[in-house]
Motif scaffolding. Structure first.
Motif, short mmCIF file in Angstrom:
data_model
loop_
_atom_site.label_atom_id
_atom_site.label_comp_id
_atom_site.label_asym_id
_atom_site.label_seq_id
_atom_site.Cartn_x
_atom_site.Cartn_y
_atom_site.Cartn_z
N ASN A 113 0.82 -1.22 0.00
CA ASN A 113 0.00 0.00 0.00
C ASN A 113 0.84 1.26 0.00
O ASN A 113 0.49 2.25 -0.61
N ARG A 114 1.94 1.16 0.70
CA ARG A 114 2.82 2.34 0.78
C ARG A 114 4.27 1.87 0.93
O ARG A 114 4.52 0.74 1.33
N PRO A 115 5.21 2.75 0.60
CA PRO A 115 6.62 2.34 0.69
C PRO A 115 7.02 2.03 2.13
O PRO A 115 6.51 2.66 3.06
N SER A 116 7.91 1.08 2.29
CA SER A 116 8.43 0.77 3.62
C SER A 116 9.39 1.89 4.02
O SER A 116 9.75 2.75 3.21
N GLY A 143 12.36 -4.56 3.05
CA GLY A 143 11.92 -4.11 1.74
C GLY A 143 13.01 -3.71 0.77
O GLY A 143 12.74 -3.01 -0.22
N LYS A 144 14.23 -4.20 0.98
CA LYS A 144 15.33 -3.84 0.07
C LYS A 144 15.13 -4.46 -1.31
O LYS A 144 15.28 -3.79 -2.33
N THR A 145 14.82 -5.76 -1.34
CA THR A 145 14.68 -6.45 -2.62
C THR A 145 13.60 -5.79 -3.47
O THR A 145 13.81 -5.48 -4.65
N ALA A 146 12.45 -5.57 -2.83
CA ALA A 146 11.36 -4.94 -3.57
C ALA A 146 11.81 -3.59 -4.13
O ALA A 146 11.45 -3.23 -5.26
N ALA A 147 12.63 -2.87 -3.37
CA ALA A 147 13.07 -1.54 -3.79
C ALA A 147 13.95 -1.61 -5.03
O ALA A 147 13.71 -0.92 -6.02
N PHE A 148 14.97 -2.50 -5.01
CA PHE A 148 15.85 -2.48 -6.20
C PHE A 148 15.20 -3.14 -7.40
O PHE A 148 15.52 -2.82 -8.54
#
Ligand SMILES: Nc1ncnc2c1ncn2[C@@H]1O[C@H](COP(=O)(O)OP(=O)(O)OP(=O)(O)O)[C@@H](O)[C@H]1O
Length: 476
Positions: A113-116, A143-148
């Motif tokens: 729903n929103r960024p970590s 949430g690192k993996t999702a970010a990159f």
């Protein structure tokens, strides 16, 4: 289970443990304590036969397999900008990032729903124009993996049929896990394709890859860039090095990663991620990522404020088992984890408990990572109330709802010294929601009493406990 019922369960356990404790007082205690205080660690034959070799990659994979949610953290992100005068952007919603609609759809379809916390600052940096380099450190599950993955998918040009993003992971299994996230997030963006540069994936000589994203292990990626020329490194726009701490723990991976990085153009965006940040990781990160922005999200400090700590004096493994049986009813009101020093003890203890008619799960280093994940998941779902494991096997695993921790053997490092951090991490709670718990330490020799005293001194010095916190309660 609702937190109320946990609290109630812990109250009942505490009451039970205290009532057991008041039954008997062990006269040996004072003598033992006196002997142990200040005594040098004895090499009393309890030499660590530590068969469970620490395997960082397996632990990291295990955490990924058992995690279904973001780890909540209230800690602030620490940011060190390459150019401190440039404004620092952070976003509170994915819309603010102006993502391609297909990607926004993918993100929402994953239930984000929103960024970590870490994504709030890392994403604007990674998506900025011109691209910025980044070194980011935060614990597993933040949430690192999702970010990159989102950064890679945002930067590729689907019209161009050649590799543009390169991501290296320490193992084949970890690469597959990241690949799955790319597939999920890119579900509505089918023009973007992914290929795995891993040992088993044999391509014909002369192949020129058409996929825009390559994910693989350092050795194969290097071969594909250098020897086999499946990839043209000069066309890579984004280079991601994931799990840097695991990477450097593997022989050869550090050099291979550096050799890959050297083949990339100066304009290529370099991104490096790590769950921990020791000096070795930091030195490696600086070699891989020039002029970096740095983001760190500190792990929340564990506190023992809400934990009641007890110890039990016994004479042997068998007596410890007997003591455990005596308190078994009390500890199984909620869920308990029992830590042993070796696989052998863990196997023996699980067997003995089963023979007594107790339903227990065993988590052991011999198991495949998937088997271990299945055991932990069953335990998390409450199918078993007691999990017996080894110190090494369960290091770094978070099973949040455990409110009773029993150190059948106290945690020691490979030299036989107290492993304070493991103790803290194992029994500590991250303060939030005031989660309460109970820790019972089994002491069976002067050596282990000495270890326990030293652990307590450490906790005191770190101001994580007060001096009254450890009580002797039970004897068999
Ligand atoms: N913004 C978000 N909102 C909700 N869930 C998220 C968000 N970002 C990531 N997640 C989920 O949280 C979990 C952990 O995320 P992720 O794997 O990206 O963390 P990580 O820091 O890379 O962990 P690790 O170091 O173990 O790889 C995953 O299940 C992921 O799907």
């Amino acid at each position: 289970m609702a937190s109320d019922s946990w609290a109630q369960a812990v109250d009942e356990q505490e009451a039970a443990a205290e009532s057991i404790g008041s039954l008997q007082i062990n006269e040996k205690d004072d003598k033992l304590k006196a002997a142990a205080n200040g005594a040098k660690t004895e090499g009393d034959g309890e030499k660590k036969e530590d068969e469970d070799k620490e395997d960082k990659a397996a632990q990291s994979l295990l955490n990924k397999l058992i995690r279904s949610n973001l780890v909540n953290t209230t800690n602030q992100v620490e940011v060190l900008q390459r150019d401190p005068s440039s404004p620092l952007y952070s976003v509170k919603s994915f819309e603010e990032l102006r993502l391609k609609p297909q990607l926004l759809q993918g993100v929402y379809a994953m239930g984000f729903n929103r960024p970590s916390k870490i994504q709030e600052t890392a994403l604007p940096m990674m998506l900025a124009e011109p691209p910025q380099n980044l070194i980011a450190q935060s614990q597993s599950g933040t949430g690192k993996t999702a970010a990159f993955v989102l950064a890679m998918l945002s930067h590729v040009d689907p019209e161009n049929k050649w590799p543009q993003c390169l991501c290296v992971s320490p193992t084949y299994e970890l690469a597959l896990q990241t690949g799955k996230v790319i597939e999920q997030m890119g579900k509505f963006y089918p023009e973007v394709q992914l290929v795995y540069a891993i040992r088993g994936n044999k391509l014909e000589r002369g192949t020129r890859l058409q996929e825009q994203i390559v994910i693989g292990t350092p050795g194969t990626v290097l071969d594909w860039c250098q020897k086999l020329k499946f990839i043209e490194p000069k066309r890579i726009k984004v280079f991601v090095l994931d799990e840097a701490d695991v990477m450097i723990a593997t022989q050869g991976h550090q050099d291979q990663s550096i050799r890959i990085q050297r083949m990339l153009p100066k304009t290529c965006q370099m991104l490096l991620f790590s769950a921990t940040f020791e000096d070795t990781v930091w030195n490696f990160a600086k070699r891989i990522v020039p002029d970096p922005n740095i983001i760190k999200l500190k792990r929340e400090e564990e506190t023992l404020d809400t934990i009641k700590q007890y110890y039990v004096i016994c004479n042997s493994k068998e007596e410890k088992f007997q003591a455990l049986c005596n308190i078994y009813g009390a500890i199984t009101i909620a869920q308990a984890m029992i830590f042993c020093h070796t696989r052998k003890t863990a196997g023996w203890l699980a067997g003995e408990l089963s023979r007594e008619g107790h339903q227990v799960a065993l988590l052991s280093g011999e198991m495949q990572v998937e088997q271990r994940a299945a055991v932990i998941e069953r335990f998390r779902d409450g199918k078993e109330k007691v999990l017996v494991t080894t110190n090494v096997c369960a290091r770094g695993i978070d099973v949040e709802q455990v409110s009773v921790v029993i150190n059948f053997d106290l945690p020691v490092d490979k030299d036989g010294n107290p492993d304070n951090e493991t103790y803290l991490h194992r029994i500590g709670r991250t303060g939030r929601f005031g989660k309460r718990g109970l820790a019972i330490n089994m002491v069976d020799s002067r050596f282990s009493m000495n270890i326990l005293n030293r652990i307590q001194d450490y906790c005191l010095s770190k101001e994580r406990v007060d001096s009254e916190s450890l009580k002797q309660v039970v004897s068999c």
